[in-house]
Design a protein around this motif. Structure first.
Motif, short mmCIF file in Angstrom:
data_model
loop_
_atom_site.label_atom_id
_atom_site.label_comp_id
_atom_site.label_asym_id
_atom_site.label_seq_id
_atom_site.Cartn_x
_atom_site.Cartn_y
_atom_site.Cartn_z
N GLU A 153 41.12 -2.84 29.26
CA GLU A 153 40.91 -2.39 30.41
C GLU A 153 42.10 -2.25 31.58
OE1 GLU A 153 39.64 -0.80 33.48
OE2 GLU A 153 37.98 -0.91 31.63
N ARG A 154 42.39 -1.38 32.01
CA ARG A 154 43.53 -1.22 32.91
C ARG A 154 43.29 -0.80 34.42
NH1 ARG A 154 47.15 -4.50 31.35
NH2 ARG A 154 47.77 -4.39 29.14
N ARG A 155 42.13 -0.42 34.77
CA ARG A 155 41.73 0.37 35.84
C ARG A 155 41.01 -0.47 36.83
NH1 ARG A 155 39.54 6.21 34.76
NH2 ARG A 155 39.95 6.21 37.05
N ASN A 156 40.11 -1.27 36.18
CA ASN A 156 38.86 -1.94 37.03
C ASN A 156 39.30 -3.40 37.28
OD1 ASN A 156 36.41 -3.44 37.82
ND2 ASN A 156 35.69 -1.16 37.42
N THR A 157 39.46 -3.74 38.59
CA THR A 157 40.03 -5.04 38.87
C THR A 157 39.15 -6.09 38.82
OG1 THR A 157 41.44 -4.09 40.59
CG2 THR A 157 40.88 -6.62 40.92
N TYR A 158 37.61 -5.76 39.23
CA TYR A 158 36.55 -6.59 39.02
C TYR A 158 36.36 -7.19 37.35
CZ TYR A 158 31.79 -8.24 38.94
OH TYR A 158 30.64 -8.91 38.91
N VAL A 159 36.57 -6.01 36.39
CA VAL A 159 36.25 -6.33 35.11
C VAL A 159 37.35 -7.30 34.61
CG1 VAL A 159 36.17 -5.22 32.67
CG2 VAL A 159 34.91 -4.44 34.69
N ARG A 160 38.64 -6.79 35.25
CA ARG A 160 39.86 -7.73 34.46
C ARG A 160 39.69 -9.22 35.02
NH1 ARG A 160 44.15 -5.78 32.35
NH2 ARG A 160 45.49 -6.91 33.35
N LEU A 161 39.38 -9.31 36.35
CA LEU A 161 39.14 -10.76 36.84
C LEU A 161 38.24 -11.36 35.98
CD1 LEU A 161 38.98 -9.94 40.67
CD2 LEU A 161 40.66 -11.72 39.45
N HIS A 162 37.08 -10.78 35.73
CA HIS A 162 36.26 -11.58 34.89
C HIS A 162 36.79 -11.93 33.43
CE1 HIS A 162 32.55 -12.33 37.09
NE2 HIS A 162 32.91 -11.30 37.94
N ALA A 163 37.36 -10.77 32.78
CA ALA A 163 37.98 -11.13 31.40
C ALA A 163 39.05 -12.12 31.61
CB ALA A 163 38.77 -9.83 30.92
N TRP A 164 39.76 -12.26 32.40
CA TRP A 164 40.89 -13.30 32.48
C TRP A 164 40.33 -14.69 32.79
CZ3 TRP A 164 45.54 -14.07 30.99
CH2 TRP A 164 46.39 -13.01 30.65
N GLN A 165 39.07 -14.79 33.49
CA GLN A 165 38.66 -16.20 33.98
C GLN A 165 37.89 -16.47 32.51
OE1 GLN A 165 36.49 -17.55 37.69
NE2 GLN A 165 34.55 -16.59 36.51
N ALA A 166 37.20 -15.66 31.68
CA ALA A 166 36.61 -15.76 30.56
C ALA A 166 37.51 -16.54 29.40
CB ALA A 166 35.87 -14.82 29.89
N VAL A 167 38.77 -15.84 29.34
CA VAL A 167 39.72 -16.20 28.39
C VAL A 167 40.30 -17.71 28.83
CG1 VAL A 167 42.20 -15.53 27.88
CG2 VAL A 167 40.62 -13.86 27.61
N ILE A 168 40.71 -17.83 30.29
CA ILE A 168 41.41 -18.91 30.74
C ILE A 168 40.37 -20.22 30.39
CG2 ILE A 168 42.08 -20.26 32.60
CD1 ILE A 168 43.15 -17.58 33.32
N PHE A 169 38.80 -19.90 30.74
CA PHE A 169 37.87 -20.89 30.76
C PHE A 169 37.74 -21.49 29.32
CE2 PHE A 169 33.20 -22.07 30.47
CZ PHE A 169 33.53 -23.23 31.25
N SER A 170 37.58 -20.35 28.30
CA SER A 170 37.63 -20.62 26.92
C SER A 170 38.80 -21.63 26.23
CB SER A 170 37.15 -19.73 26.13
OG SER A 170 38.14 -18.80 26.06
N LEU A 171 39.71 -21.16 26.96
CA LEU A 171 40.97 -21.95 26.50
C LEU A 171 40.83 -23.41 27.13
CD1 LEU A 171 43.76 -19.49 26.86
CD2 LEU A 171 43.19 -20.52 24.47
N ALA A 172 40.50 -23.71 28.23
CA ALA A 172 40.34 -24.93 28.81
C ALA A 172 39.46 -25.74 28.12
CB ALA A 172 40.11 -24.82 30.29
N VAL A 173 38.40 -25.16 27.78
CA VAL A 173 37.38 -25.84 27.14
C VAL A 173 37.77 -26.32 25.69
CG1 VAL A 173 35.09 -25.52 25.78
CG2 VAL A 173 35.42 -24.65 28.25
N GLY A 174 38.56 -25.35 24.97
CA GLY A 174 39.22 -25.77 23.61
C GLY A 174 40.17 -26.96 23.88
N VAL A 175 41.04 -26.83 24.79
CA VAL A 175 42.20 -27.87 24.95
C VAL A 175 41.49 -28.99 25.13
CG1 VAL A 175 44.02 -28.86 26.51
CG2 VAL A 175 43.97 -26.27 25.48
N PHE A 176 40.43 -29.06 26.35
CA PHE A 176 39.66 -30.42 26.69
C PHE A 176 38.96 -30.98 25.77
CE2 PHE A 176 40.34 -29.17 31.11
CZ PHE A 176 41.18 -30.21 31.56
N SER A 177 38.42 -30.35 24.81
CA SER A 177 37.62 -30.96 23.65
C SER A 177 38.53 -31.30 22.63
CB SER A 177 36.30 -29.86 23.09
OG SER A 177 37.08 -28.69 22.53
#
Length: 151
Positions: free
Chosen positions: A68-92
Motif C-alpha cells: 500500500e502506497r496511496r492511503n495514509t489511513y491504511v499505512r498508519l494502521h499497518a505501521w501501528q500493527a507492526v510496531i505493536f506486535s514487535l513491542a509485544v514480542g520483545v517484552f514477552s
C-alpha cells in the motif's frame, strides 16, 4: 511523499484516547468526490484493509506496508500493527523468566489488537486514526514524518 490527505492532531496523547483526523484534500477537478480519501494501491476498501493489518501479527502489517502506497489511513494502521506486535514480542522475550508475565502480555495484546481492529473498521468512514500512545506516535513518524526504517 504526498498522499493527498491533510493531517491534523486531535486529543490529549493518552493511550487509546488520542486520535488523528486525516482529511482528504479536495481536488476541484475530481469527478467522483465520494471516493476521495479511499483510494488504495490494493483493490480493497480501507474499511477492510486497515483492520486486516492487525489480523496476523507482524505478517499482515508488513504485507500492507509493502503493497500500500496511496492511503495514509491504511499505512498508519499497518505501521501501528507492526510496531505493536514487535513491542509485544520483545517484552514477552525480556520477561520470559517471570511466571505468567508473558502470558498476561499476550492476553492484553490480544484485547488491544481487537480494540485497534474495531476502531480501524469503525473510524474508516471519518478517517480518524486511533493511536496506542507511543506506538501510534512512532507509526505516525514512519508514515508522515521522517522515515527511520527503510520501508
Amino acid at each position: 511523499m504526498s498522499s493527498g490527505h491533510r493531517y491534523e492532531a486531535v486529543g490529549d496523547g493518552n493511550i487509546g484516547v488520542e486520535a488523528e483526523v486525516i482529511s482528504p484534500v479536495r481536488d476541484t477537478g475530481s469527478v467522483n468526490d465520494e471516493s476521495i480519501g479511499y483510494e488504495t494501491s490494493i483493490p480493497i476498501h480501507p474499511k477492510i484493509l486497515a483492520p486486516l493489518s492487525y489480523m496476523v501479527p507482524l505478517v499482515a502489517g508488513l504485507i500492507v506496508i509493502l503493497l500500500e502506497r496511496r492511503n495514509t489511513y491504511v499505512r498508519l494502521h499497518a505501521w501501528q500493527a507492526v510496531i505493536f506486535s514487535l513491542a509485544v514480542g520483545v517484552f514477552s522475550m525480556l520477561l520470559f523468566w517471570v511466571p505468567f508475565v508473558p502470558t498476561l502480555i499476550h492476553i492484553a495484546s490480544f484485547f488491544a489488537t481487537g480494540v485497534c481492529m474495531y476502531r480501524a473498521w469503525r473510524d474508516a468512514e471519518t478517517l480518524t486514526f486511533f493511536k496506542l500512545g507511543v506506538v501510534g506516535d512512532f507509526a505516525e513518524r514512519q508514515v508522515l514524518g521522517s522515515t527511520v526504517l527503510p520501508f
